[in-house]
Every structure is written in structure tokens, then in C-alpha cells.
Design an enzyme around this catalytic site. Structure first.
Site, PDB file in Angstrom:
ATOM      1  N   SER A 111      59.493 -21.487 -95.887  1.00  0.00           N
ATOM      2  CA  SER A 111      58.874 -22.515 -95.029  1.00  0.00           C
ATOM      3  C   SER A 111      57.772 -23.230 -95.796  1.00  0.00           C
ATOM      4  O   SER A 111      57.465 -24.386 -95.534  1.00  0.00           O
ATOM      5  CB  SER A 111      58.302 -21.862 -93.765  1.00  0.00           C
ATOM      6  OG  SER A 111      59.319 -21.139 -93.111  1.00  0.00           O
ATOM      7  N   GLN A 142      47.837 -11.663 -90.199  1.00  0.00           N
ATOM      8  CA  GLN A 142      48.305 -11.495 -91.580  1.00  0.00           C
ATOM      9  C   GLN A 142      47.849 -12.625 -92.495  1.00  0.00           C
ATOM     10  O   GLN A 142      48.341 -12.749 -93.617  1.00  0.00           O
ATOM     11  CB  GLN A 142      49.821 -11.298 -91.616  1.00  0.00           C
ATOM     12  CG  GLN A 142      50.647 -12.501 -91.186  1.00  0.00           C
ATOM     13  CD  GLN A 142      52.116 -12.145 -91.042  1.00  0.00           C
ATOM     14  OE1 GLN A 142      52.508 -11.483 -90.108  1.00  0.00           O
ATOM     15  NE2 GLN A 142      52.943 -12.617 -91.956  1.00  0.00           N
ATOM     16  N   HIS A 175      64.747 -22.298 -91.798  1.00  0.00           N
ATOM     17  CA  HIS A 175      65.645 -22.828 -92.816  1.00  0.00           C
ATOM     18  C   HIS A 175      66.895 -21.957 -92.806  1.00  0.00           C
ATOM     19  O   HIS A 175      67.010 -21.019 -91.974  1.00  0.00           O
ATOM     20  CB  HIS A 175      64.950 -22.867 -94.179  1.00  0.00           C
ATOM     21  CG  HIS A 175      64.296 -21.570 -94.576  1.00  0.00           C
ATOM     22  ND1 HIS A 175      65.017 -20.407 -94.777  1.00  0.00           N
ATOM     23  CD2 HIS A 175      62.989 -21.228 -94.782  1.00  0.00           C
ATOM     24  CE1 HIS A 175      64.201 -19.431 -95.116  1.00  0.00           C
ATOM     25  NE2 HIS A 175      62.956 -19.896 -95.115  1.00  0.00           N
ATOM     26  N   GLY A 187      67.844 -19.543 -94.523  1.00  0.00           N
ATOM     27  CA  GLY A 187      67.598 -18.099 -94.648  1.00  0.00           C
ATOM     28  C   GLY A 187      67.358 -17.459 -93.285  1.00  0.00           C
ATOM     29  O   GLY A 187      67.888 -16.387 -92.973  1.00  0.00           O
ATOM     30  N   HIS A 188      66.547 -18.118 -92.453  1.00  0.00           N
ATOM     31  CA  HIS A 188      66.320 -17.590 -91.092  1.00  0.00           C
ATOM     32  C   HIS A 188      67.628 -17.576 -90.300  1.00  0.00           C
ATOM     33  O   HIS A 188      67.902 -16.641 -89.552  1.00  0.00           O
ATOM     34  CB  HIS A 188      65.322 -18.472 -90.334  1.00  0.00           C
ATOM     35  CG  HIS A 188      63.930 -18.462 -90.879  1.00  0.00           C
ATOM     36  ND1 HIS A 188      63.394 -19.531 -91.561  1.00  0.00           N
ATOM     37  CD2 HIS A 188      62.962 -17.518 -90.843  1.00  0.00           C
ATOM     38  CE1 HIS A 188      62.146 -19.252 -91.894  1.00  0.00           C
ATOM     39  NE2 HIS A 188      61.861 -18.035 -91.484  1.00  0.00           N
ATOM     40  N   GLY A 195      64.386 -10.353 -94.522  1.00  0.00           N
ATOM     41  CA  GLY A 195      64.950 -10.988 -95.717  1.00  0.00           C
ATOM     42  C   GLY A 195      64.417 -10.327 -96.991  1.00  0.00           C
ATOM     43  O   GLY A 195      63.268  -9.889 -97.050  1.00  0.00           O
ATOM     44  N   LYS A 242      63.728 -11.851 -99.692  1.00  0.00           N
ATOM     45  CA  LYS A 242      62.736 -12.639-100.420  1.00  0.00           C
ATOM     46  C   LYS A 242      61.366 -11.962-100.289  1.00  0.00           C
ATOM     47  O   LYS A 242      60.603 -11.902-101.244  1.00  0.00           O
ATOM     48  CB  LYS A 242      62.646 -14.079 -99.912  1.00  0.00           C
ATOM     49  CG  LYS A 242      61.635 -14.882-100.748  1.00  0.00           C
ATOM     50  CD  LYS A 242      61.616 -16.331-100.413  1.00  0.00           C
ATOM     51  CE  LYS A 242      60.827 -16.605 -99.168  1.00  0.00           C
ATOM     52  NZ  LYS A 242      59.352 -16.431 -99.375  1.00  0.00           N
TER      53      LYS A 242
END
Ligand code: PAF
Length: 282
Positions: free
Chosen positions: A186, A61, A34, A36-37, A147, A149
Site C-alpha cells: 500500500s 503499531q 492491492h 496481494g490482499h 502474506g 512480504k
């Protein structure tokens, strides 16, 4: 843009660049890009002679009951976006090439990893740190971009790099948001229309905490109580995982917002578990 799939190919290409005196920036991702990436990649491009983007949905993870299989994927679209953002290499390894069947070495920063998201995702940051250190070693990157976030993630990665003397600069970028404030993720694709309509309340609750702090409130418990009251009314489809006010670097709980503190939260909304955070400035 080259697409490389084995760790050896990535390492050989990066070593060739480094031997020629070139610098490398790395943007680690799990794909399904998106805006942000795209911002992380464009920033990475500005930092070094060569940009490596990794796209790997890292099984280490995800917990057994989490969404590893369902995690959204679209490698064709992602490849086009990484190319348009200036990546010189898109690294898309297979799990079996990243983790040997008898893989047994883990990188962990337990004091930070057990807090916040670590409470409900106990092995998450161990998986993140392990794959991120592998990518740092393979790419020999001079800089890597994360990021905000995923605030806890970037704080832990910085601590790992410092503790292990990894010669890399970690840069962070602001959270990219929809016009209504919802942090881009995502996982937003999991939201139903009704959940999506309530989702901006996550951001608006954090913003209310910032407004209260701007007006002089310093007590984290009163901030939490106000945000939780708001969410009970306006985010009824949400189920709280956590809402905490912590020191931005150590992630230790603070008992007074006398200096910038981080309000961080995770909220389950239908199939999605959404995280967000905001720095509170007194
Ligand atoms: O933030 C992510 O997408 C992942 O946790 C990362 C950093 C790519 C490691 O798998």
C-alpha cells in the site's frame, strides 16, 4: 457482505456461526487493497465456511514519527473489493472501540520483535500482536491468512499463537509482485516516478543473493556485500535500514547458508519505507 463496526457485533456474529458448527477464516488488513490482499482474501475464502476481513489502521503499531495519519485509505473501494473476494463480514472498527482510553495490556514476543524491522520500529510488533490477538479472540477464527512480504510479522504471529495456545491455523501466501519484481505494498503509492523506477532493485538485489547461493556461495557477509554494492550503484535514491540473512523461523542471524535462510531487508525510498525478503535455497 455485512459491514460490522463494533467488536461486540463481530463476536456475536462469529459465535453464532461457530455454535452452528461453521468454520471461520480471518484475513486481518489495514486496507488500501492491492492484488496481494485479494489473494489473501480469496485464499481465506477457500479455507472456511465464512470469511471475515478486518480493515483497521491500527494506531498501536505506528511510532510517533511514522505515517499513521498519512497511511493511504479508501474504504469505499476496499469495501467493493472485499465483497468481490467473498468476504461475509468486513469488520471496520473505530480506534476507541478497539482500545479503551486506559488500555494497558500488550502482547509481545520480544526476542523476535527486536530483530530486523524491530530495530527501527521498536513498538511495531507489540502493536501488531496485540491487535491480531484481539481479532483472533473476537472472531474465534479457525484459520487466519498472512502474506509472506511481512515475513517477520507472520513468523511472530505463529510464535504468539503457539506460545499462547490459540486454537488457530496460520496460513501464509507468497508475496505478490509487479511485473518488474517490486513487492506490492500500500505504501508504494508514496513513490515518485524516479523512486518507482529504482524500486525493483530491492527485489533484484535479493534475487542476486539467491543466484549466488545457487552457484554455491554460503557466506552471508559476502552475499550482503554483493547486494549492497549493487544497490549503491543502481538504487542511489535508497537509504538502507537493514539487510540481514536469518533463520526463517527464529529470525536469528545465520553465519552459513547451509539450509534455507531468509534474506530480509528494509529500504527507505523517499517517503516510503519498503520491506522485502527472499528465501535463499542452497
Ligand atoms: O499486515 C498488516 O496489514 C497489519 O500489520 C495487520 C496484520 C493487519 C495488523 O494490524
Amino acid at each position: 457482505m455485512q459491514i460490522l463496526v463494533t467488536p461486540q457485533e463481530l463476536n456475536e456474529q462469529c459465535r453464532e456461526w461457530k455454535a452452528a458448527g461453521r468454520t471461520v477464516a480471518l484475513v486481518p488488513t489495514m486496507g488500501y487493497y492491492h492484488a496481494g490482499h485479494e489473494d489473501l482474501m480469496r485464499h481465506g475464502k477457500s479455507l472456511a465456511d465464512h470469511l471475515v476481513v478486518s480493515l483497521f489502521v491500527n494506531p498501536a503499531q505506528f511510532g510517533p514519527a511514522e505515517d499513521f495519519e498519512a497511511y493511504p485509505r479508501n474504504s469505499e473501494r476496499d469495501t467493493a473489493i472485499a465483497g468481490a473476494c467473498g468476504a461475509d463480514v468486513l469488520f471496520m472498527p473505530q480506534s476507541g472501540d478497539m482500545y479503551a482510553p486506559d488500555h494497558g495490556t500488550w502482547v509481545d514476543v520480544p526476542a523476535m520483535a527486536q530483530k530486523l524491522c524491530g530495530q527501527s520500529r521498536p513498538a511495531f510488533f507489540r502493536g501488531v500482536c496485540t491487535v491480531v490477538l484481539k481479532l483472533f479472540l473476537l472472531s474465534q477464527a479457525d484459520a487466519a491468512v498472512f502474506g509472506n512480504k511481512d515475513w517477520q510479522q507472520q513468523a511472530i504471529v505463529k510464535r504468539m499463537a503457539r506460545d499462547l495456545n490459540v486454537p488457530i491455523r496460520i496460513e501464509t501466501r507468497p508475496t505478490a509482485r509487479e511485473d518488474d519484481g517490486l513487492a506490492l505494498s500500500s505504501r508504494n503509492v508514496y513513490l515518485t516516478p524516479a523512486e518507482r523506477a529504482q524500486a525493483p532493485e530491492i527485489y533484484l538485489g535479493l534475487k542476486q543473493a539467491q543466484d549466488m547461493v545457487s552457484r554455491g556461495e554460503k557466506d552471508p557477509e559476502l552475499l550482503r556485500a554483493a547486494v549492497l554494492r549493487r544497490w549503491a550503484e543502481r538504487l542511489p535514491l535508497g537509504r538502507l535500514d537493514y539487510l540481514s540473512v536469518v533463520h526463517p523461523e527464529t529470525l536469528e542471524t545465520v553465519n552459513c547458508v547451509a539450509a534455507p535462510a531468509l534474506a530480509a531487508c528494509a529500504v527507505h525510498l523517499g517517503k516510503a519505507r519498503l520491506i522485502d525478503n527472499m528465501l535463499l535455497y542452497p
